[in-house]
Design an enzyme around this catalytic site. Structure first.
Site, PDB file in Angstrom:
ATOM      1  N   LYS A 212     -92.088 -41.522  37.563  1.00  0.00           N
ATOM      2  CA  LYS A 212     -93.008 -42.589  37.174  1.00  0.00           C
ATOM      3  C   LYS A 212     -92.704 -43.835  38.002  1.00  0.00           C
ATOM      4  O   LYS A 212     -91.694 -44.504  37.784  1.00  0.00           O
ATOM      5  CB  LYS A 212     -92.873 -42.940  35.690  1.00  0.00           C
ATOM      6  CG  LYS A 212     -93.990 -43.868  35.196  1.00  0.00           C
ATOM      7  CD  LYS A 212     -93.672 -44.576  33.909  1.00  0.00           C
ATOM      8  CE  LYS A 212     -93.216 -45.981  34.125  1.00  0.00           C
ATOM      9  NZ  LYS A 212     -94.172 -46.869  34.831  1.00  0.00           N
ATOM     10  N   GLY A 265     -84.402 -50.989  37.955  1.00  0.00           N
ATOM     11  CA  GLY A 265     -85.287 -51.919  37.257  1.00  0.00           C
ATOM     12  C   GLY A 265     -84.471 -52.973  36.548  1.00  0.00           C
ATOM     13  O   GLY A 265     -83.315 -53.238  36.898  1.00  0.00           O
ATOM     14  N   SER A 266     -85.039 -53.533  35.511  1.00  0.00           N
ATOM     15  CA  SER A 266     -84.375 -54.645  34.824  1.00  0.00           C
ATOM     16  C   SER A 266     -83.267 -54.154  33.903  1.00  0.00           C
ATOM     17  O   SER A 266     -83.301 -53.020  33.390  1.00  0.00           O
ATOM     18  CB  SER A 266     -85.390 -55.454  34.017  1.00  0.00           C
ATOM     19  OG  SER A 266     -85.746 -54.771  32.835  1.00  0.00           O
ATOM     20  N   THR A 267     -82.300 -55.033  33.684  1.00  0.00           N
ATOM     21  CA  THR A 267     -81.182 -54.723  32.782  1.00  0.00           C
ATOM     22  C   THR A 267     -81.688 -54.480  31.367  1.00  0.00           C
ATOM     23  O   THR A 267     -81.243 -53.546  30.682  1.00  0.00           O
ATOM     24  CB  THR A 267     -80.169 -55.878  32.798  1.00  0.00           C
ATOM     25  OG1 THR A 267     -79.700 -56.057  34.138  1.00  0.00           O
ATOM     26  CG2 THR A 267     -78.991 -55.596  31.886  1.00  0.00           C
ATOM     27  N   GLU A 293     -79.490 -48.733  38.498  1.00  0.00           N
ATOM     28  CA  GLU A 293     -79.208 -49.974  39.234  1.00  0.00           C
ATOM     29  C   GLU A 293     -80.145 -51.013  38.653  1.00  0.00           C
ATOM     30  O   GLU A 293     -81.369 -50.843  38.681  1.00  0.00           O
ATOM     31  CB  GLU A 293     -79.426 -49.773  40.738  1.00  0.00           C
ATOM     32  CG  GLU A 293     -78.892 -50.929  41.579  1.00  0.00           C
ATOM     33  CD  GLU A 293     -79.993 -51.876  42.001  1.00  0.00           C
ATOM     34  OE1 GLU A 293     -79.996 -53.016  41.463  1.00  0.00           O
ATOM     35  OE2 GLU A 293     -80.832 -51.519  42.813  1.00  0.00           O
ATOM     36  N   CYS A 327     -83.070 -57.026  44.397  1.00  0.00           N
ATOM     37  CA  CYS A 327     -81.958 -57.082  43.447  1.00  0.00           C
ATOM     38  C   CYS A 327     -80.761 -57.801  44.048  1.00  0.00           C
ATOM     39  O   CYS A 327     -79.941 -58.370  43.339  1.00  0.00           O
ATOM     40  CB  CYS A 327     -81.543 -55.673  43.041  1.00  0.00           C
ATOM     41  SG  CYS A 327     -82.865 -54.680  42.348  1.00  0.00           S
TER      42      CYS A 327
END
Length: 543
Positions: A212, A265-267, A293, A327
């Site tokens: 995705k 993606g985001s934390t 990551e 990032c």
């Protein structure tokens, strides 16, 4: 039947082309840009052997030119997620039993297709869909992705060669099986190469994948699938679906055959995924592999001995290339008082020279941020900083979304080292600076280590070797990728394996053998050539 130990071609990094005026590569990518802009396409999902179109579609527009329509893409449902999982599971037996050299050949061919006949198209798709200038597209969508394909094949061979010792009469073997089930690849918008690697690395190791992508990367994701198909990847090995995150998660993270997730993606999103997987552990056949990551709030620290020009260039490139949407982007800097006047001058000179606009004009260094949500978030941070009397907007600060999502490269100087833009990940063209007293270098290093939860990348600038060593020691846990006298961006596959710890992820180092180990489940096989025929050991004789 294979009857030789095959050696794959030695992996070397794909050369970055210049795209200088008059160069053939510039002419080719300009033609590809015109061709893509002159064609409106409808992008399907790829599920098994089917290209799936749906009645519901979403429009794809360049972030820098909202008036133009590149095409549409299908919009999937929970049923499509389940179909993709079933297709992956159906393809699994044949794929995991495919010899390693056949799998390797597919990905080596994909690398050569990407670097050859697809180079211009892949660059153009990334430039248009993700608003990257040609250099940023070239180093990402072509060179890094080709490097991932080639180096991963080499790492796979190195892994398979790692075998246990065997004593006389015994043959011990280690095989590296793919995981039992399917792997879910959840990929970001900002790097086409990451998208291709997050689905490709598990597949190379014999896994089948449900992929995705970010909605804002679908345009170039479709080109990756074209390359995979032409390279000979069998249907169902990688299944590409376009659904929102909650829809995918509801199906994937409750499925008994879920074997692992490869995520960038985001934390916050990764934390929620981890929690959901933990709550569903009783559903799964095995413990899923979680590889992620996530965020970063990456730093540059200058020692008083640093070269101010080198520091300024590291900031102008590290903070503002690809609009700071990396990032690894330099988003906070710590500059000593004695250096600040010169660093400021050189930095402002660079910013005044920047051109911002459409990436089709190769003179533009800065382009648009990815979408309206990102634009509004970054603009709010800038406006709040402007209204705080303790801050100074040193440069930039203008935001305009009338034609595209343009945000001027912005430098904020703060008096308080824990001001919000020194701590929060903004993911945009905003650099926050804190100026410290020269005598407080070591205290500042402690401050850097303690600010925020992240630990992805960071850089130290100094011409004093003792000062460098102090920084290396004090900041050993503050960055998974640490740079000395260089910007904290631009990791190269095979040279600087990438990843961070703390809230920046699981540090499984994309671009190294460490990442590939996460996509296999080892089995030890012991064969005894002359098995014993008497249960009794010598010690059983009493005398």
């Amino acid at each position: 039947m294979s009857n030789a130990f095959f050696k794959v071609p030695v992996a070397v990094n794909e050369p970055v082309l210049s795209y200088a005026p008059g160069s053939p590569e510039k002419a080719r990518v300009k033609a590809a840009l015109a061709d893509l802009k002159g064609t409106t396409i409808d992008i399907p999902m790829y599920i098994g052997a089917k290209k799936v179109f749906t009645d519901e579609k979403r429009t794809i527009r360049p972030p820098h030119q909202l008036s133009h329509v590149l095409g549409t893409h299908a919009v999937g449902t929970k049923d499509h997620v389940l179909e993709a999982i079933n297709a992956a599971l159906e393809a699994k037996k044949a794929w995991e039993n495919t010899s390693w050299q056949e799998r390797a050949a597919i990905f080596l061919k994909a690398a050569d297709l990407l670097a050859g006949p697809y180079r211009a198209k892949m660059n153009a798709a990334t430039m248009l869909g993700q608003s990257k200038n040609i250099f940023q597209a070239e180093i990402d969508a072509v060179c890094e992705l080709a490097d991932f394909f080639r180096f991963n094949v080499q790492f796979m061979c190195e892994m398979y060669a790692q075998q246990p010792e065997s004593s006389r009469g015994i043959w011990n073997r280690m095989e590296y099986r793919p995981l039992e089930g399917f792997v879910f690849a959840l990929t970001p918008f900002n790097f086409t190469s990451i998208a291709g690697n997050l689905c490709g690395a598990p597949a190379l190791m014999g896994n089948t994948v449900v992929w995705k992508p970010s909605e804002t990367q679908i345009y170039s994701a479709a080109v990756i699938m074209e390359i995979y198909e032409e390279a000979g990847l069998p249907p169902g090995v990688i299944n590409l679906i376009y659904v929102d995150g909650p829809t995918a998660g509801e199906v994937v993270f409750s499925h008994p055959d879920f074997a692992g997730i490869h995520f960038t993606g985001s934390t916050g999103v990764f934390n929620r995924i981890w929690k959901t997987i933990g709550e569903n552990m009783s559903n799964f056949k095995s413990y899923p592999r979680l590889v992620g990551e996530t965020g970063g709030k990456d730093f540059v620290v200058a020692h008083p001995s640093a070269d101010p020009k080198a520091v300024a260039v590291a900031l102008s490139r590290g903070a503002f290339e690809y609009q700071g949407q990396k990032c690894s982007a330099a988003s906070r800097a710590y500059i000593p008082e004695s250096l600040w006047p010169e660093v400021k001058k050189f930095l402002l000179d660079d910013l005044k020279d920047f051109r911002m606009g459409n990436p089709e004009d190769f003179r533009n260094f800065v382009n648009a941020v990815i979408d309206e949500k990102s634009f509004d978030k970054i603009a709010t941070y800038i406006e709040n900083a402007r209204n705080d009397k303790d801050n100074e907007i040193v440069a930039g600060g203008k935001c305009d979304k009338s034609e595209g999502y343009y945000i001027q490269p912005t430098v904020i100087k703060v008096k308080k080292p824990y001001y919000v833009t020194m701590c929060d990940e903004l993911f945009g063209p905003v650099l926050t600076l804190y100026v410290f007293e020269d005598s407080k270098y070591e205290e500042t290093l402690d401050l850097v280590d303690q600010t925020g939860p992240y630990a992805l990348t960071g850089a130290i600038f100094s011409r004093d070797r003792y000062a460098l060593q102090t920084a290396v020691d004090k900041l050993k846990n503050a960055a998974g990728n640490f740079y000395i006298n260089d910007k904290p961006t631009g990791a190269v596959v095979g040279q600087q394996p990438f990843g961070g710890a703390r809230a920046s992820g699981t540090n499984d180092k994309a671009g190294s053998i460490l990442n590939l180990y996460r996509w296999v489940s080892a089995r030890t096989i012991k064969e005894n050539f002359v098995p014993p025929l008497d249960y009794r050991y010598p010690f059983l004789a009493e005398e």
